[in-house]
Design a protein around this motif. Structure first.
Motif, PDB file in Angstrom:
ATOM      1  N   HIS A 143       8.884 -24.865 -25.061  1.00  0.00           N
ATOM      2  CA  HIS A 143       7.792 -23.985 -24.640  1.00  0.00           C
ATOM      3  C   HIS A 143       6.496 -24.336 -25.365  1.00  0.00           C
ATOM      4  N   SER A 144       5.468 -23.539 -25.164  1.00  0.00           N
ATOM      5  CA  SER A 144       4.138 -23.864 -25.684  1.00  0.00           C
ATOM      6  C   SER A 144       3.853 -23.309 -27.067  1.00  0.00           C
ATOM      7  N   LEU A 145       4.805 -22.593 -27.660  1.00  0.00           N
ATOM      8  CA  LEU A 145       4.565 -22.010 -28.982  1.00  0.00           C
ATOM      9  C   LEU A 145       4.580 -23.115 -30.037  1.00  0.00           C
ATOM     10  N   ALA A 146       3.455 -23.274 -30.736  1.00  0.00           N
ATOM     11  CA  ALA A 146       3.339 -24.319 -31.756  1.00  0.00           C
ATOM     12  C   ALA A 146       3.742 -23.821 -33.130  1.00  0.00           C
ATOM     13  N   ALA A 147       3.490 -22.546 -33.405  1.00  0.00           N
ATOM     14  CA  ALA A 147       3.818 -21.986 -34.716  1.00  0.00           C
ATOM     15  C   ALA A 147       3.829 -20.467 -34.627  1.00  0.00           C
ATOM     16  N   VAL A 148       4.625 -19.858 -35.493  1.00  0.00           N
ATOM     17  CA  VAL A 148       4.627 -18.410 -35.612  1.00  0.00           C
ATOM     18  C   VAL A 148       4.758 -18.059 -37.086  1.00  0.00           C
ATOM     19  N   THR A 149       3.926 -17.138 -37.529  1.00  0.00           N
ATOM     20  CA  THR A 149       3.936 -16.657 -38.908  1.00  0.00           C
ATOM     21  C   THR A 149       4.388 -15.207 -38.922  1.00  0.00           C
ATOM     22  N   VAL A 150       5.305 -14.883 -39.820  1.00  0.00           N
ATOM     23  CA  VAL A 150       5.800 -13.515 -39.970  1.00  0.00           C
ATOM     24  C   VAL A 150       5.499 -13.033 -41.384  1.00  0.00           C
ATOM     25  N   VAL A 151       5.024 -11.794 -41.481  1.00  0.00           N
ATOM     26  CA  VAL A 151       4.745 -11.164 -42.765  1.00  0.00           C
ATOM     27  C   VAL A 151       5.653  -9.948 -42.902  1.00  0.00           C
ATOM     28  N   ASP A 152       6.347  -9.858 -44.041  1.00  0.00           N
ATOM     29  CA  ASP A 152       7.300  -8.774 -44.230  1.00  0.00           C
ATOM     30  C   ASP A 152       7.469  -8.534 -45.732  1.00  0.00           C
ATOM     31  N   GLU A 153       7.879  -7.330 -46.100  1.00  0.00           N
ATOM     32  CA  GLU A 153       8.134  -7.050 -47.506  1.00  0.00           C
ATOM     33  C   GLU A 153       9.234  -7.946 -48.064  1.00  0.00           C
ATOM     34  N   SER A 154      10.144  -8.372 -47.219  1.00  0.00           N
ATOM     35  CA  SER A 154      11.218  -9.275 -47.613  1.00  0.00           C
ATOM     36  C   SER A 154      10.899 -10.686 -47.155  1.00  0.00           C
TER      37      SER A 154
ATOM     38  N   THR B 102      11.877 -18.147 -37.637  1.00  0.00           N
ATOM     39  CA  THR B 102      12.705 -19.074 -36.859  1.00  0.00           C
ATOM     40  C   THR B 102      13.132 -18.443 -35.545  1.00  0.00           C
ATOM     41  N   LEU B 103      13.585 -17.196 -35.599  1.00  0.00           N
ATOM     42  CA  LEU B 103      14.036 -16.479 -34.402  1.00  0.00           C
ATOM     43  C   LEU B 103      12.931 -16.425 -33.345  1.00  0.00           C
ATOM     44  N   LEU B 104      11.724 -16.042 -33.772  1.00  0.00           N
ATOM     45  CA  LEU B 104      10.610 -15.920 -32.821  1.00  0.00           C
ATOM     46  C   LEU B 104      10.184 -17.285 -32.293  1.00  0.00           C
ATOM     47  N   MET B 105      10.309 -18.314 -33.140  1.00  0.00           N
ATOM     48  CA  MET B 105       9.958 -19.663 -32.700  1.00  0.00           C
ATOM     49  C   MET B 105      10.891 -20.107 -31.586  1.00  0.00           C
ATOM     50  N   VAL B 106      12.161 -19.779 -31.701  1.00  0.00           N
ATOM     51  CA  VAL B 106      13.125 -20.133 -30.661  1.00  0.00           C
ATOM     52  C   VAL B 106      12.835 -19.356 -29.381  1.00  0.00           C
ATOM     53  N   LEU B 107      12.543 -18.078 -29.495  1.00  0.00           N
ATOM     54  CA  LEU B 107      12.306 -17.252 -28.313  1.00  0.00           C
ATOM     55  C   LEU B 107      11.072 -17.682 -27.525  1.00  0.00           C
ATOM     56  N   GLY B 108      10.048 -18.186 -28.221  1.00  0.00           N
ATOM     57  CA  GLY B 108       8.851 -18.636 -27.521  1.00  0.00           C
ATOM     58  C   GLY B 108       7.770 -17.579 -27.435  1.00  0.00           C
ATOM     59  N   PRO B 109       6.635 -17.914 -26.822  1.00  0.00           N
ATOM     60  CA  PRO B 109       5.470 -17.030 -26.859  1.00  0.00           C
ATOM     61  C   PRO B 109       5.659 -15.684 -26.177  1.00  0.00           C
ATOM     62  N   GLU B 110       6.278 -15.657 -25.020  1.00  0.00           N
ATOM     63  CA  GLU B 110       6.414 -14.389 -24.293  1.00  0.00           C
ATOM     64  C   GLU B 110       7.569 -13.548 -24.840  1.00  0.00           C
ATOM     65  N   GLU B 111       8.770 -14.131 -24.859  1.00  0.00           N
ATOM     66  CA  GLU B 111       9.921 -13.383 -25.360  1.00  0.00           C
ATOM     67  C   GLU B 111       9.762 -13.056 -26.841  1.00  0.00           C
ATOM     68  N   GLY B 112       9.195 -13.977 -27.599  1.00  0.00           N
ATOM     69  CA  GLY B 112       8.994 -13.737 -29.022  1.00  0.00           C
ATOM     70  C   GLY B 112       8.025 -12.599 -29.279  1.00  0.00           C
ATOM     71  N   ALA B 113       6.922 -12.572 -28.524  1.00  0.00           N
ATOM     72  CA  ALA B 113       5.938 -11.496 -28.691  1.00  0.00           C
ATOM     73  C   ALA B 113       6.548 -10.149 -28.320  1.00  0.00           C
ATOM     74  N   ALA B 114       7.346 -10.126 -27.254  1.00  0.00           N
ATOM     75  CA  ALA B 114       7.989  -8.879 -26.841  1.00  0.00           C
ATOM     76  C   ALA B 114       8.977  -8.408 -27.913  1.00  0.00           C
TER      77      ALA B 114
ATOM     78  N   VAL C  10       0.808 -18.824 -32.420  1.00  0.00           N
ATOM     79  CA  VAL C  10      -0.187 -19.846 -32.081  1.00  0.00           C
ATOM     80  C   VAL C  10       0.413 -20.744 -31.004  1.00  0.00           C
ATOM     81  N   THR C  11      -0.195 -20.742 -29.826  1.00  0.00           N
ATOM     82  CA  THR C  11       0.302 -21.532 -28.702  1.00  0.00           C
ATOM     83  C   THR C  11      -0.641 -22.685 -28.383  1.00  0.00           C
ATOM     84  N   ARG C  12      -0.062 -23.738 -27.824  1.00  0.00           N
ATOM     85  CA  ARG C  12      -0.863 -24.866 -27.379  1.00  0.00           C
ATOM     86  C   ARG C  12      -1.438 -24.570 -26.003  1.00  0.00           C
TER      87      ARG C  12
END
Length: 335
Positions: free
Chosen positions: A267-278, A287-299, A311-313
C-alpha cells in the motif's frame, strides 16, 4: 533485532541548568545502538553506575530474545519441532502474551511468528539474500506462521506447529521501558532513552522545557524532520518502509510483511509514528498500523484512541495526517 527507524534529536536538546549536570552515554546493542541522556542531581547515579545498570538490562534482553545468536532463549525455542514446550523467562512470556493480544485485536495483522517468511524474502536472520519467492514457497512458509499455534502453560511456551518467534517488533520498546523504569529507581527524574530507534522521555529540562524530538521524514536520500514534538512520560515508535527494502524489476519490496498474504506490504503508507505512555505498546502498534495501511490503520487508531501520525506516498511527495488523539497531544506544536 534492531528496528530500522531513527529519530532526529532536535536542536537545544542538550541544555542543562544550574545545579544539575547533563550526562550521556551509549553504545552498540541489538545489532544497532542505544543512547541515554539524563539530568544528574547531586544524589543521582554516576555515568558508570547508570551505564552498568542499563547494559545489564540490554545484555539480558539480547540473551533472551535475539534471533542473531544461536545461544539465545528464543533460538533454542525456535529450533524445537511442533508439539514442543519450553520453559522461558517471565519477560519473554509477558511479551508473547502482549503480542497475542495485538494479534487478536488486529485479526492477525500483527504476528511475531513471521520469521519463516522474513527468511524466505531475505529479511530474516537465516535468509540467503533478497529474493521474490513463488506462491508455493510462500504457502509452505505460512503453514508455520500464526500466533494461534502458541500457548502459554504456566512457565512454559508450547507450539503445535513449527513456529519461530521474532521479537524484533517489540523487544526494543520493551527495553526502553525497562531502562527508563530502572533509571527512575536510581533517582533519575529527567531522561531521554533511545534504543535502536525506539525512545521515551521523562521529566523536563531544568528550564522547565520538555524534551523535544523530531520525527524523521520517510525519505531514502537524506534525513529531514517531518515534525517536532515535545515529550514528557511518553514513548515514541516509528515503523516505515524506507530503511530496509529491495527493488526487483522496478518493484519495491518492504521488510514489513503482511502475515495474511505472506508478502511485503504494497500500500501507499510510507511510515507511521505512534506515541504512547508505554514504549512497548508504541513499538508493537507502529508495526500493526504499518501492516494495516493508511485506511485500515487510521480506522484502527481512531477506534482504539491511538496517537498516530500516518505518512503516505502521493506521487513524488508525501502527505501526513494524524489521528484525533495525536492532534490532541500535539496541538501546540502544529500551530
Amino acid at each position: 533485532m534492531a528496528k530500522r527507524i531513527a529519530f532526529l534529536l532536535s536542536a537545544g536538546l542538550l541544555l542543562a541548568g544550574c545545579g544539575d549536570s547533563l550526562e550521556r552515554f551509549g553504545g552498540p546493542t541489538m545489532g544497532s545502538s542505544y543512547s541515554v541522556k539524563y539530568l544528574r542531581s547531586a544524589s543521582g547515579p554516576s555515568v558508570e553506575q547508570a551505564r552498568n545498570e542499563v547494559e545489564d538490562i540490554l545484555a539480558e534482553i539480547d540473551q533472551q530474545m535475539s534471533t542473531y545468536r544461536a545461544d539465545s532463549e528464543v533460538e533454542r525455542f525456535n529450533a524445537l519441532p511442533a508439539g514442543s514446550c519450553m520453559a522461558l523467562p517471565a519477560p519473554m512470556l509477558e511479551l508473547v502474551s502482549f503480542a497475542g493480544e495485538l494479534s487478536k485485536d488486529s485479526a492477525g495483522a500483527f504476528d511475531m511468528t513471521v520469521e519463516p517468511l522474513l527468511n524466505l524474502w531475505g529479511f530474516g536472520p537465516q535468509s540467503r539474500g533478497d529474493q521474490v519467492p513463488g506462491a508455493e514457497a510462500i504457502a509452505a512458509a505460512k503453514a508455520d506462521v500464526g500466533h494461534q499455534h502458541l500457548s502459554i502453560r504456566g512457565a512454559e511456551l508450547c507450539k503445535d506447529a513449527a513456529v519461530q518467534l521474532d521479537f524484533n517488533s517489540i523487544a526494543a520498546g520493551y527495553a526502553v521501558d525497562r531502562v527508563v523504569a530502572r533509571l527512575g529507581e536510581l533517582g533519575v527524574n529527567s531522561a531521554l532513552v533511545e534504543i535502536t530507534g525506539e525512545l521515551k522521555a521523562i521529566g523536563r529540562k531544568p528550564d522547565g522545557a520538555p524534551w523535544r524530538i523530531a520525527i524523521e521524514a520517510p525519505r531514502d536520500d537524506r534525513q529531514s524532520a517531518q515534525q517536532v514534538i515535545r515529550l514528557d512520560g511518553l514513548g515514541v515508535s516509528t515503523s516505515g518502509d524506507y530503511r530496509n527494502y529491495f527493488v526487483r524489476d522496478g518493484k519495491r519490496y518492504s521488510h514489513t510483511l503482511d502475515p495474511k498474504t505472506g508478502a511485503p506490504i504494497s500500500h501507499s503508507l510510507a511510515a507511521v509514528t505512534v506515541v504512547d505512555e508505554s514504549a512497548l505498546r508504541a513499538d508493537g502498534l507502529s508495526t500493526l498500523l504499518m501492516v494495516l495501511g493508511p485506511e485500515e490503520g487510521a480506522a484502527y487508531a481512531e477506534r482504539h484512541g491511538i496517537a498516530a501520525l500516518f505518512v503516505t506516498r502521493e506521487g513524488d511527495g508525501f502527505r501526513s495526517r494524524g489521528s484525533r488523539r495525536f492532534h490532541a497531544l500535539f496541538e501546540q506544536e502544529e500551530k
